[in-house]
Design a protein around this motif. Structure first.
Motif, PDB file in Angstrom:
ATOM      1  N   SER A   2       7.044   8.791   4.263  1.00 45.07           N
ATOM      2  CA  SER A   2       6.514   8.479   2.905  1.00 45.07           C
ATOM      3  C   SER A   2       5.296   8.463   2.644  1.00 45.07           C
ATOM      4  CB  SER A   2       7.427   7.480   2.124  1.00 45.07           C
ATOM      5  OG  SER A   2       6.828   6.345   2.629  1.00 45.07           O
ATOM      6  N   ASP A   3       4.583   8.542   1.509  1.00 49.95           N
ATOM      7  CA  ASP A   3       3.229   8.359   1.269  1.00 49.95           C
ATOM      8  C   ASP A   3       2.796   6.874   0.887  1.00 49.95           C
ATOM      9  OD1 ASP A   3       4.309   8.281  -1.072  1.00 49.95           O
ATOM     10  OD2 ASP A   3       2.839   9.806  -2.182  1.00 49.95           O
ATOM     11  N   THR A   4       4.004   5.734   1.282  1.00 49.79           N
ATOM     12  CA  THR A   4       3.579   4.450   0.779  1.00 49.79           C
ATOM     13  C   THR A   4       3.227   3.848   2.268  1.00 49.79           C
ATOM     14  OG1 THR A   4       6.002   4.120   0.917  1.00 49.79           O
ATOM     15  CG2 THR A   4       4.947   4.691  -1.199  1.00 49.79           C
ATOM     16  N   ARG A   5       3.253   4.232   3.238  1.00 51.36           N
ATOM     17  CA  ARG A   5       3.350   3.656   4.474  1.00 51.36           C
ATOM     18  C   ARG A   5       2.542   4.790   5.480  1.00 51.36           C
ATOM     19  NH1 ARG A   5       5.570  -0.229   7.305  1.00 51.36           N
ATOM     20  NH2 ARG A   5       5.997  -0.081   9.710  1.00 51.36           N
ATOM     21  N   PRO A   6       1.580   4.401   6.343  1.00 52.10           N
ATOM     22  CA  PRO A   6       0.836   5.388   7.041  1.00 52.10           C
ATOM     23  C   PRO A   6       1.686   5.837   8.111  1.00 52.10           C
ATOM     24  CG  PRO A   6       0.118   3.135   7.398  1.00 52.10           C
ATOM     25  CD  PRO A   6       1.209   3.060   6.335  1.00 52.10           C
ATOM     26  N   ASN A   7       1.209   7.080   8.601  1.00 52.71           N
ATOM     27  CA  ASN A   7       1.820   7.414   9.740  1.00 52.71           C
ATOM     28  C   ASN A   7       0.899   6.988  10.847  1.00 52.71           C
ATOM     29  OD1 ASN A   7      -0.464   9.476  10.238  1.00 52.71           O
ATOM     30  ND2 ASN A   7       0.421  10.809   8.798  1.00 52.71           N
ATOM     31  N   PRO A   8       1.304   7.370  12.146  1.00 51.91           N
ATOM     32  CA  PRO A   8       0.813   6.829  13.410  1.00 51.91           C
ATOM     33  C   PRO A   8      -0.608   7.137  13.297  1.00 51.91           C
ATOM     34  CG  PRO A   8       2.824   7.421  14.169  1.00 51.91           C
ATOM     35  CD  PRO A   8       2.802   8.092  12.607  1.00 51.91           C
ATOM     36  N   MET A   9      -1.296   8.375  12.948  1.00 50.67           N
ATOM     37  CA  MET A   9      -2.551   8.854  13.131  1.00 50.67           C
ATOM     38  C   MET A   9      -3.388   8.102  12.053  1.00 50.67           C
ATOM     39  SD  MET A   9      -3.116  10.628  15.824  1.00 50.67           S
ATOM     40  CE  MET A   9      -4.559  11.088  15.570  1.00 50.67           C
ATOM     41  N   GLN A  10      -2.744   8.020  10.854  1.00 52.34           N
ATOM     42  CA  GLN A  10      -3.529   7.124   9.812  1.00 52.34           C
ATOM     43  C   GLN A  10      -3.597   5.524  10.181  1.00 52.34           C
ATOM     44  OE1 GLN A  10      -0.603   8.029   6.421  1.00 52.34           O
ATOM     45  NE2 GLN A  10      -2.114   9.212   5.414  1.00 52.34           N
ATOM     46  N   ALA A  15      -6.990   1.386  11.703  1.00 60.10           N
ATOM     47  CA  ALA A  15      -7.450   0.052  12.753  1.00 60.10           C
ATOM     48  C   ALA A  15      -8.973   0.145  13.147  1.00 60.10           C
ATOM     49  CB  ALA A  15      -6.611   0.352  14.063  1.00 60.10           C
ATOM     50  N   PHE A  16      -9.499   1.424  12.929  1.00 59.64           N
ATOM     51  CA  PHE A  16     -10.808   1.740  13.147  1.00 59.64           C
ATOM     52  C   PHE A  16     -11.611   1.656  11.996  1.00 59.64           C
ATOM     53  CE2 PHE A  16      -9.454   3.568  17.324  1.00 59.64           C
ATOM     54  CZ  PHE A  16     -10.452   3.337  18.019  1.00 59.64           C
ATOM     55  N   GLY A  17     -10.975   1.377  10.810  1.00 56.13           N
ATOM     56  CA  GLY A  17     -11.844   1.021   9.584  1.00 56.13           C
ATOM     57  C   GLY A  17     -11.664   2.100   8.565  1.00 56.13           C
ATOM     58  N   ARG A  18     -11.077   3.254   8.695  1.00 55.22           N
ATOM     59  CA  ARG A  18     -10.945   4.177   7.654  1.00 55.22           C
ATOM     60  C   ARG A  18     -10.051   3.637   6.522  1.00 55.22           C
ATOM     61  NH1 ARG A  18     -10.546  10.043   9.475  1.00 55.22           N
ATOM     62  NH2 ARG A  18     -11.041  10.103   7.069  1.00 55.22           N
ATOM     63  N   ARG A  19     -10.295   4.200   5.395  1.00 57.31           N
ATOM     64  CA  ARG A  19      -9.608   3.905   4.096  1.00 57.31           C
ATOM     65  C   ARG A  19      -8.567   4.700   4.079  1.00 57.31           C
ATOM     66  NH1 ARG A  19      -8.933   5.043  -1.293  1.00 57.31           N
ATOM     67  NH2 ARG A  19      -9.493   3.298  -2.823  1.00 57.31           N
ATOM     68  N   LEU A  20      -7.289   4.138   3.777  1.00 58.59           N
ATOM     69  CA  LEU A  20      -5.950   4.875   3.477  1.00 58.59           C
ATOM     70  C   LEU A  20      -5.900   5.353   2.018  1.00 58.59           C
ATOM     71  CD1 LEU A  20      -3.648   2.444   5.227  1.00 58.59           C
ATOM     72  CD2 LEU A  20      -4.421   4.475   6.003  1.00 58.59           C
ATOM     73  N   VAL A  28      -1.152  -1.979   2.004  1.00 55.89           N
ATOM     74  CA  VAL A  28      -2.469  -2.410   2.853  1.00 55.89           C
ATOM     75  C   VAL A  28      -2.453  -3.969   2.292  1.00 55.89           C
ATOM     76  CG1 VAL A  28      -4.979  -2.701   2.587  1.00 55.89           C
ATOM     77  CG2 VAL A  28      -3.895  -0.191   2.743  1.00 55.89           C
ATOM     78  N   ALA A  29      -2.155  -4.272   0.864  1.00 54.61           N
ATOM     79  CA  ALA A  29      -2.175  -5.611   0.457  1.00 54.61           C
ATOM     80  C   ALA A  29      -1.159  -6.441   1.171  1.00 54.61           C
ATOM     81  CB  ALA A  29      -1.968  -5.858  -0.941  1.00 54.61           C
ATOM     82  N   ASN A  30      -0.020  -5.890   1.420  1.00 51.97           N
ATOM     83  CA  ASN A  30       1.142  -6.648   2.247  1.00 51.97           C
ATOM     84  C   ASN A  30       0.680  -6.770   3.847  1.00 51.97           C
ATOM     85  OD1 ASN A  30       3.543  -7.811   2.871  1.00 51.97           O
ATOM     86  ND2 ASN A  30       3.997  -5.958   3.979  1.00 51.97           N
ATOM     87  N   ASP A  31      -0.158  -5.884   4.159  1.00 50.80           N
ATOM     88  CA  ASP A  31      -0.583  -5.849   5.651  1.00 50.80           C
ATOM     89  C   ASP A  31      -1.654  -7.077   5.965  1.00 50.80           C
ATOM     90  OD1 ASP A  31      -0.719  -4.652   8.430  1.00 50.80           O
ATOM     91  OD2 ASP A  31      -2.799  -4.237   8.007  1.00 50.80           O
ATOM     92  N   LEU A  32      -2.551  -7.164   4.961  1.00 61.59           N
ATOM     93  CA  LEU A  32      -3.518  -8.253   4.953  1.00 61.59           C
ATOM     94  C   LEU A  32      -3.141  -9.349   4.504  1.00 61.59           C
ATOM     95  CD1 LEU A  32      -6.312  -5.687   4.086  1.00 61.59           C
ATOM     96  CD2 LEU A  32      -5.961  -6.391   6.268  1.00 61.59           C
ATOM     97  N   THR A  33      -2.010  -9.393   3.824  1.00 62.81           N
ATOM     98  CA  THR A  33      -1.987 -10.916   3.072  1.00 62.81           C
ATOM     99  C   THR A  33      -0.532 -11.214   3.410  1.00 62.81           C
ATOM    100  OG1 THR A  33      -1.217 -10.212   1.028  1.00 62.81           O
ATOM    101  CG2 THR A  33      -3.541 -10.656   1.408  1.00 62.81           C
ATOM    102  N   GLY A  34       0.395 -10.509   3.713  1.00 62.35           N
ATOM    103  CA  GLY A  34       2.140 -10.941   3.913  1.00 62.35           C
ATOM    104  C   GLY A  34       2.299 -11.710   5.047  1.00 62.35           C
ATOM    105  N   ASP A  35       3.273 -12.031   5.057  1.00 61.93           N
ATOM    106  CA  ASP A  35       3.852 -12.604   6.516  1.00 61.93           C
ATOM    107  C   ASP A  35       3.254 -11.987   7.743  1.00 61.93           C
ATOM    108  OD1 ASP A  35       5.181 -14.256   4.512  1.00 61.93           O
ATOM    109  OD2 ASP A  35       7.122 -13.301   4.960  1.00 61.93           O
ATOM    110  N   HIS A  36       2.754 -12.882   8.674  1.00 60.93           N
ATOM    111  CA  HIS A  36       2.584 -12.359  10.009  1.00 60.93           C
ATOM    112  C   HIS A  36       1.338 -11.600   9.964  1.00 60.93           C
ATOM    113  CE1 HIS A  36       6.439 -13.465  11.205  1.00 60.93           C
ATOM    114  NE2 HIS A  36       6.974 -12.839  10.420  1.00 60.93           N
TER     115      HIS A  36
END
Length: 125
Positions: A2-10, A15-20, A28-36
């Motif tokens: 789905s377009d709500t979660r990045p694929n491996p290349m994205q 990880a290298f700083g590109r914008r999703l 992204v908000a959950n990745d940066l502020t969520g649990d773990h």
């Protein structure tokens, strides 16, 4: 996928700083502020160093020396990744158009609870 979660290349680009894409802002908000988030930040921060770590294993010399070089590089990378987590997090949030002071819902609730307890204790006095 789905377009709500990045694929491996994205994700590697992320990880290298590109914008999703904007459709992944919730992820992204959950990745940066969520649990773990701290653990995910350290893992994401090590991805750009993988080529350097591979080069360390190709250095000439005994295996223990290559291993020690790799371990030192890994420890230094982890240290600086952890030390600059706040700045990296704020930059990623800014790049994705999110507020840089965004906090997790759990931390927001905890702060509200602490504030209510403080006001209940010290406003009465």
């Amino acid at each position: 996928m789905s377009d709500t979660r990045p694929n491996p290349m994205q994700w590697i680009g992320y990880a290298f700083g590109r914008r999703l894409p904007a459709t992944m802002q919730d992820w992204v908000a959950n990745d940066l502020t969520g649990d773990h988030a701290f653990r995910r930040h350290l893992i994401r921060g090590m991805v750009p160093f993988v080529p350097i770590f591979v080069l360390f294993t190709l250095l000439p010399g005994p295996a223990w020396l290559r291993g020690a070089t790799l371990l030192l590089g890994l420890l230094l990378a982890l240290f600086y990744c952890a030390a600059y987590m706040g700045q990296n997090r704020a930059r990623r949030l800014h790049v994705h158009g999110l507020p840089t002071d965004l906090i997790s819902p759990r931390n927001r609730a905890k702060r509200a609870e602490e504030r209510a307890a403080y006001e209940a204790t010290y406003r009465a006095a």
